[in-house]
Design an enzyme around this catalytic site. Sequence first.
Site, PDB file in Angstrom:
ATOM      1  N   SER A 152       0.865  -1.189   0.000  1.00 48.53           N
ATOM      2  CA  SER A 152       0.000   0.000   0.000  1.00 48.53           C
ATOM      3  C   SER A 152       0.893   1.227   0.000  1.00 48.53           C
ATOM      4  O   SER A 152       2.055   1.152   0.428  1.00 48.53           O
ATOM      5  CB  SER A 152      -0.857  -0.001   1.272  1.00 48.53           C
ATOM      6  N   TYR A 165      -2.519  -0.876  10.442  1.00 48.47           N
ATOM      7  CA  TYR A 165      -2.448  -1.083   8.985  1.00 48.47           C
ATOM      8  C   TYR A 165      -1.121  -0.561   8.425  1.00 48.47           C
ATOM      9  O   TYR A 165      -0.435  -1.260   7.667  1.00 48.47           O
ATOM     10  CB  TYR A 165      -3.627  -0.365   8.319  1.00 48.47           C
TER      11      TYR A 165
HETATM   12  P1  NAD Z   1     -11.169  -6.112  -0.161  1.00 43.59           P
HETATM   13  O1  NAD Z   1     -11.691  -5.994   1.226  1.00 43.59           O
HETATM   14  O2  NAD Z   1     -12.145  -6.166  -1.273  1.00 43.59           O
HETATM   15  O3  NAD Z   1     -10.225  -7.378  -0.313  1.00 43.59           O
HETATM   16  C1  NAD Z   1      -9.483  -7.946   0.729  1.00 43.59           C
HETATM   17  C2  NAD Z   1      -9.561  -9.442   0.568  1.00 43.59           C
HETATM   18  O4  NAD Z   1      -8.772 -10.056   1.574  1.00 43.59           O
HETATM   19  C3  NAD Z   1     -11.003  -9.953   0.704  1.00 43.59           C
HETATM   20  O5  NAD Z   1     -11.302 -10.783  -0.388  1.00 43.59           O
HETATM   21  C4  NAD Z   1     -10.944 -10.744   1.999  1.00 43.59           C
HETATM   22  O6  NAD Z   1     -11.817 -11.862   2.010  1.00 43.59           O
HETATM   23  C5  NAD Z   1      -9.497 -11.179   2.024  1.00 43.59           C
HETATM   24  N1  NAD Z   1      -9.095 -11.575   3.358  1.00 43.59           N
HETATM   25  C6  NAD Z   1      -9.269 -10.893   4.530  1.00 43.59           C
HETATM   26  N2  NAD Z   1      -8.818 -11.647   5.552  1.00 43.59           N
HETATM   27  C7  NAD Z   1      -8.351 -12.805   5.017  1.00 43.59           C
HETATM   28  C8  NAD Z   1      -7.765 -13.973   5.558  1.00 43.59           C
HETATM   29  N3  NAD Z   1      -7.578 -14.120   6.877  1.00 43.59           N
HETATM   30  N4  NAD Z   1      -7.416 -14.978   4.708  1.00 43.59           N
HETATM   31  C9  NAD Z   1      -7.625 -14.862   3.371  1.00 43.59           C
HETATM   32  N5  NAD Z   1      -8.164 -13.778   2.818  1.00 43.59           N
HETATM   33  C10 NAD Z   1      -8.529 -12.769   3.629  1.00 43.59           C
HETATM   34  O7  NAD Z   1     -10.161  -4.896  -0.340  1.00 43.59           O
HETATM   35  P2  NAD Z   1      -9.076  -4.616  -1.465  1.00 43.59           P
HETATM   36  O8  NAD Z   1      -9.010  -3.167  -1.601  1.00 43.59           O
HETATM   37  O9  NAD Z   1      -9.322  -5.453  -2.661  1.00 43.59           O
HETATM   38  O10 NAD Z   1      -7.731  -5.087  -0.730  1.00 43.59           O
HETATM   39  C11 NAD Z   1      -6.829  -6.011  -1.296  1.00 43.59           C
HETATM   40  C12 NAD Z   1      -5.415  -5.662  -0.850  1.00 43.59           C
HETATM   41  O11 NAD Z   1      -5.047  -4.404  -1.399  1.00 43.59           O
HETATM   42  C13 NAD Z   1      -5.231  -5.540   0.657  1.00 43.59           C
HETATM   43  O12 NAD Z   1      -3.985  -6.101   1.032  1.00 43.59           O
HETATM   44  C14 NAD Z   1      -5.211  -4.043   0.880  1.00 43.59           C
HETATM   45  O13 NAD Z   1      -4.494  -3.672   2.022  1.00 43.59           O
HETATM   46  C15 NAD Z   1      -4.523  -3.574  -0.395  1.00 43.59           C
HETATM   47  N6  NAD Z   1      -4.746  -2.180  -0.719  1.00 43.59           N
HETATM   48  C16 NAD Z   1      -5.954  -1.726  -1.161  1.00 43.59           C
HETATM   49  C17 NAD Z   1      -6.110  -0.386  -1.478  1.00 43.59           C
HETATM   50  C18 NAD Z   1      -7.394   0.178  -1.994  1.00 43.59           C
HETATM   51  O14 NAD Z   1      -7.476   1.417  -2.154  1.00 43.59           O
HETATM   52  N7  NAD Z   1      -8.404  -0.595  -2.278  1.00 43.59           N
HETATM   53  C19 NAD Z   1      -5.047   0.480  -1.327  1.00 43.59           C
HETATM   54  C20 NAD Z   1      -3.824  -0.004  -0.868  1.00 43.59           C
HETATM   55  C21 NAD Z   1      -3.688  -1.348  -0.588  1.00 43.59           C
END
Ligand code: NAD
Length: 266
Positions: A152, A165
């Site tokens: 991130s 986080y």
């Molecule tokens: P999201 O909530 O849609 O996806 C997160 C996924 O992680 C979900 O499918 C959830 O089921 C899974 N998850 C949570 N706990 C888990 C576990 N114990 N075992 C297996 N899977 C698990 O959100 P997203 O935005 O798609 O996030 C995906 C990644 O991207 C994350 O690591 C997040 O930190 C990172 N991220 C997202 C953004 C953003 O703006 N969306 C920005 C920076 C980083």
Amino acid sequence: MILSLENQVALVTGASSGLGYACADGLAAAGASVVVNYNSHAEPAEALAEKIRQRGGKAIALGADVSNEEEVEKLFAQTIEKFGALDILVANSGLQKDAPIGEMSLADWNKVLEVNLTGQFLCARAAIKQFRQQGAQRNVSRAAGKIIHMSSVHQVIPWAGHVNYAASKGGVDLLMRSLAQEIGEERIRVNSIAPGAIATAINAKSRDGEAGKNLLKLIPYGRIGEPEDVANAVVWLASDLSDYVHGTTLFVDGGMTLYPGFRDNG
Ligand code: NAD
């Protein structure tokens, strides 16, 4: 060189939603056989695997909690059982449990570290063991295996009210770079993607109304990202087109890390 992941096997964690879903879809479109991992929501993961199969690809949905060592080992064993090999890991699973420091519980601190950092360690370790076992005989890519950590912008931007986080993502950065240093000579490539604000469930609240307007001020490129923006970068990082990219973080953030607060203050 043409971007193709034909004959390669990819495992994407947390792929029932958001970025993981788009990455699994994109990797499959580039020709990879894909394991769509989910934690608690089997249905969208099964639906994605079915969609990929319908268009002629290969995919399976498998449940596992990435913070649980036994479940991770089983996930990788099932992957090998189904597809016979592993070439690409996208360690994407992550969550937020936000609170001001005085109100942040130890349970919420631990949960975020367990999923966002320990989960990345467990999956990377399992992937590396598999890459080593396959060795040089597996000749589908210039690399002997590729790991992409989903980090991130908060691996570098401090984030008040989200110390668990930000600490987890800062940890992912040094996990990734230390691993890359340790195993690069085995031709296992390790990199991270650092998304900025991408439209997914994780940040739904911060994209609405006034909060959404304020968020846009933090993005020099002037738009919120789409999951496909991240998926496209992941597909490239997984392919031989990026074969000399190792131990680096690719920021996919519309310039969020450019200190946009300084734009009018020079
Ligand atoms: P999201 O909530 O849609 O996806 C997160 C996924 O992680 C979900 O499918 C959830 O089921 C899974 N998850 C949570 N706990 C888990 C576990 N114990 N075992 C297996 N899977 C698990 O959100 P997203 O935005 O798609 O996030 C995906 C990644 O991207 C994350 O690591 C997040 O930190 C990172 N991220 C997202 C953004 C953003 O703006 N969306 C920005 C920076 C980083």
